[in-house]
Design a protein around this motif. Sequence first.
Motif, mmCIF file in Angstrom:
data_model
loop_
_atom_site.group_PDB
_atom_site.id
_atom_site.type_symbol
_atom_site.label_atom_id
_atom_site.label_comp_id
_atom_site.label_asym_id
_atom_site.label_seq_id
_atom_site.Cartn_x
_atom_site.Cartn_y
_atom_site.Cartn_z
ATOM 1 N N ILE A 371 82.099 -1.030 52.178
ATOM 2 C CA ILE A 371 81.136 -0.683 53.230
ATOM 3 C C ILE A 371 81.084 -1.800 54.257
ATOM 4 C CG2 ILE A 371 78.685 -0.316 53.705
ATOM 5 C CD1 ILE A 371 78.488 0.968 50.892
ATOM 6 N N TYR A 372 81.046 -3.035 53.776
ATOM 7 C CA TYR A 372 80.988 -4.187 54.671
ATOM 8 C C TYR A 372 82.233 -4.275 55.555
ATOM 9 C CZ TYR A 372 81.521 -9.072 56.080
ATOM 10 O OH TYR A 372 81.744 -10.224 56.789
ATOM 11 N N LEU A 373 83.420 -4.175 54.930
ATOM 12 C CA LEU A 373 84.667 -4.337 55.679
ATOM 13 C C LEU A 373 84.933 -3.180 56.630
ATOM 14 C CD1 LEU A 373 87.023 -5.710 52.865
ATOM 15 C CD2 LEU A 373 86.134 -6.981 54.833
ATOM 16 N N GLN A 374 84.602 -1.963 56.206
ATOM 17 C CA GLN A 374 84.992 -0.798 56.995
ATOM 18 C C GLN A 374 83.918 -0.295 57.951
ATOM 19 O OE1 GLN A 374 87.117 2.268 54.811
ATOM 20 N NE2 GLN A 374 87.612 0.839 53.181
ATOM 21 N N ALA A 375 82.660 -0.582 57.644
ATOM 22 C CA ALA A 375 81.587 -0.119 58.528
ATOM 23 C C ALA A 375 80.802 -1.256 59.159
ATOM 24 C CB ALA A 375 80.625 0.794 57.762
ATOM 25 N N GLY A 376 80.854 -2.430 58.526
ATOM 26 C CA GLY A 376 80.128 -3.566 59.080
ATOM 27 C C GLY A 376 81.009 -4.460 59.916
ATOM 28 N N LEU A 377 82.103 -4.919 59.335
ATOM 29 C CA LEU A 377 82.978 -5.867 60.026
ATOM 30 C C LEU A 377 83.930 -5.179 60.988
ATOM 31 C CD1 LEU A 377 83.272 -8.939 59.945
ATOM 32 C CD2 LEU A 377 85.162 -8.659 58.342
ATOM 33 N N SER A 378 84.349 -3.974 60.651
ATOM 34 C CA SER A 378 85.258 -3.234 61.527
ATOM 35 C C SER A 378 84.639 -1.873 61.854
ATOM 36 C CB SER A 378 86.618 -3.032 60.843
ATOM 37 O OG SER A 378 86.523 -2.058 59.818
ATOM 38 N N HIS A 379 85.376 -1.081 62.620
ATOM 39 C CA HIS A 379 84.890 0.244 63.006
ATOM 40 C C HIS A 379 85.726 1.338 62.338
ATOM 41 C CE1 HIS A 379 82.985 -2.284 66.026
ATOM 42 N NE2 HIS A 379 82.218 -1.265 66.401
ATOM 43 N N ALA A 380 86.303 1.011 61.180
ATOM 44 C CA ALA A 380 87.154 1.985 60.500
ATOM 45 C C ALA A 380 86.354 3.197 60.032
ATOM 46 C CB ALA A 380 87.850 1.324 59.300
ATOM 47 N N MET A 381 85.115 2.959 59.643
ATOM 48 C CA MET A 381 84.256 4.042 59.171
ATOM 49 C C MET A 381 82.957 4.050 59.958
ATOM 50 S SD MET A 381 85.600 5.880 56.824
ATOM 51 C CE MET A 381 87.230 5.822 56.075
ATOM 52 N N PRO A 382 82.423 5.209 60.220
ATOM 53 C CA PRO A 382 82.981 6.546 60.002
ATOM 54 C C PRO A 382 84.172 6.790 60.938
ATOM 55 C CG PRO A 382 80.598 6.625 60.335
ATOM 56 C CD PRO A 382 81.055 5.280 60.768
ATOM 57 N N PRO A 383 85.127 7.650 60.562
ATOM 58 C CA PRO A 383 86.285 7.931 61.420
ATOM 59 C C PRO A 383 85.829 8.428 62.790
ATOM 60 C CG PRO A 383 86.584 8.888 59.240
ATOM 61 C CD PRO A 383 85.155 8.432 59.313
ATOM 62 N N ALA A 384 86.354 7.756 63.811
ATOM 63 C CA ALA A 384 86.001 8.099 65.202
ATOM 64 C C ALA A 384 84.496 8.045 65.433
ATOM 65 C CB ALA A 384 86.547 9.486 65.567
ATOM 66 N N ASN A 385 83.791 7.344 64.558
ATOM 67 C CA ASN A 385 82.333 7.220 64.612
ATOM 68 C C ASN A 385 81.654 8.585 64.762
ATOM 69 O OD1 ASN A 385 80.014 5.683 64.431
ATOM 70 N ND2 ASN A 385 79.878 5.301 66.628
ATOM 71 N N LEU A 386 82.104 9.529 63.924
ATOM 72 C CA LEU A 386 81.607 10.906 64.011
ATOM 73 C C LEU A 386 80.120 11.017 63.703
ATOM 74 C CD1 LEU A 386 84.584 12.819 62.351
ATOM 75 C CD2 LEU A 386 83.920 12.848 64.761
ATOM 76 N N SER A 387 79.597 10.075 62.918
ATOM 77 C CA SER A 387 78.166 10.141 62.586
ATOM 78 C C SER A 387 77.337 9.179 63.439
ATOM 79 C CB SER A 387 77.950 9.849 61.092
ATOM 80 O OG SER A 387 78.453 8.579 60.753
ATOM 81 N N TYR A 388 77.971 8.600 64.468
ATOM 82 C CA TYR A 388 77.271 7.809 65.490
ATOM 83 C C TYR A 388 76.524 6.603 64.932
ATOM 84 C CZ TYR A 388 78.176 12.128 68.018
ATOM 85 O OH TYR A 388 78.796 13.226 68.549
ATOM 86 N N ILE A 389 77.188 5.826 64.086
ATOM 87 C CA ILE A 389 76.571 4.604 63.594
ATOM 88 C C ILE A 389 76.512 3.596 64.741
ATOM 89 C CG2 ILE A 389 78.789 3.689 62.755
ATOM 90 C CD1 ILE A 389 77.221 2.372 60.475
ATOM 91 N N SER A 390 75.386 2.935 64.909
ATOM 92 C CA SER A 390 75.191 2.025 66.039
ATOM 93 C C SER A 390 75.633 0.606 65.693
ATOM 94 C CB SER A 390 73.720 2.010 66.449
ATOM 95 O OG SER A 390 72.938 1.395 65.439
ATOM 96 N N GLU A 391 75.793 -0.213 66.727
ATOM 97 C CA GLU A 391 76.160 -1.612 66.515
ATOM 98 C C GLU A 391 75.044 -2.363 65.783
ATOM 99 O OE1 GLU A 391 79.072 -3.072 66.957
ATOM 100 O OE2 GLU A 391 79.789 -1.087 67.528
#
Length: 407
Positions: A371-391
């Motif tokens: 979760i940290y590496l893919q959604a916190g440190l990078s933008h790998a997840m969610p794919p194409a930010n489909l669920s609109y996670i904010s910075e």
Amino acid sequence: MYDLAAMGAWLEFAVRWVHVITAIAWIGASFYFIALDLGLHRDRNLPSGADGEEWQVHGGGFYHIQKYLVAPDHMPGGLIWHKWQSYSTWLSGFALLFLVYYLGSEFYLIDPAVMDLAGWQAIGISLASLGFGWVMYDQICKSKFGEDNTRLMLLLYVILVGMAYFYTSVFSGRAALLHLGAFTGSIMTANVFFIIIPNQKIVVDDLMNGRVPDAKYGKIAKQRSTHNNYLTLPVIFLMLSNHYPLAFASEYNWLIASLVFLMGVTIRHYFNSMHARKGEPTWTWLATAVLFILIMWLSTAPMFRAEESEEATGGALQFTQAEGFGQVQDIVMGRCSMCHASEPAWEGLHWPPKGVRLDTEAQIARHAKQIYLQAGLSHAMPPANLSYISEEERAQIRDWYAAATGG
């Protein structure tokens, strides 16, 4: 300050890259020389005294290849030994096993729903099983039982099925299939290191000194080389399986692995027969297709193992108890769990991607690093930010991970 998690991920990537490169070199050389040896024309009276020859075309030129069973008049000084590929593949593979499954034993190697082990216990079982595999296999091959290769191959298959069941009864599904591949790959590399190369060196030394080599060395090396030939494709499947929950997360994962070894035999039998000019046994493709269909059926009957524990244990506790976990849990449940759930709500998904569930506290804690590496440190997840996670939410994930790890 350097981010240790990111550095660890890059180190894992680098070692995996080396492992893939060396495996390509080993498998490529192995398959090429097997095809070459089977395809040599041995019905020609060659004035050079060679056992066989073959002409090939590649790269805009022609190659005239000859094989000698005795030393030529002038032994070349730059004799090439094909061994580094095998050794490098095993060393890089073991390094990857250490980085992913030993250092992350609580998250990747151990599944409390399968067997509740301490980290050192799981690692000890892993190491002992790899060593046990080679010793057992080598002793069987050297026994009178091993003199009949067909009988030997049948026994080895039974042993592999037994190891598949053992690993899936001890480790997580993902680690079990990976270990079965490591178990088999270790035997293959040990064959090269302890048997094939030493025997070849004895033969070369005898030839260079005018002695007639004992035929037993070539016979033994040929037997081990044949085993390696038929084991290669299943090992590749098992190494790739950790990316596909349909293979490792099924209740019948041990049966799936067992059938994969049979597919390796049918596929290699076709190519070996074709290269030896003994016809093209097309029945092997039908047999392979039937086996693969059976594997697909087993993977979904039922879909996954029993539910995992819903309570965080061991190293996962530090993440549930860290400051900011409540906010991160809300973020993950709102942005990730529509896909990463036992029954995904996202249209078109029938199971969680890569088998990763994030719909409970325990699951979020177990996958904290991803979760940290893919959604916190990078933008790998969610794919194409489909669920609109904010910075801001990504920053909260980073802060939570830092609080949990003391970073």
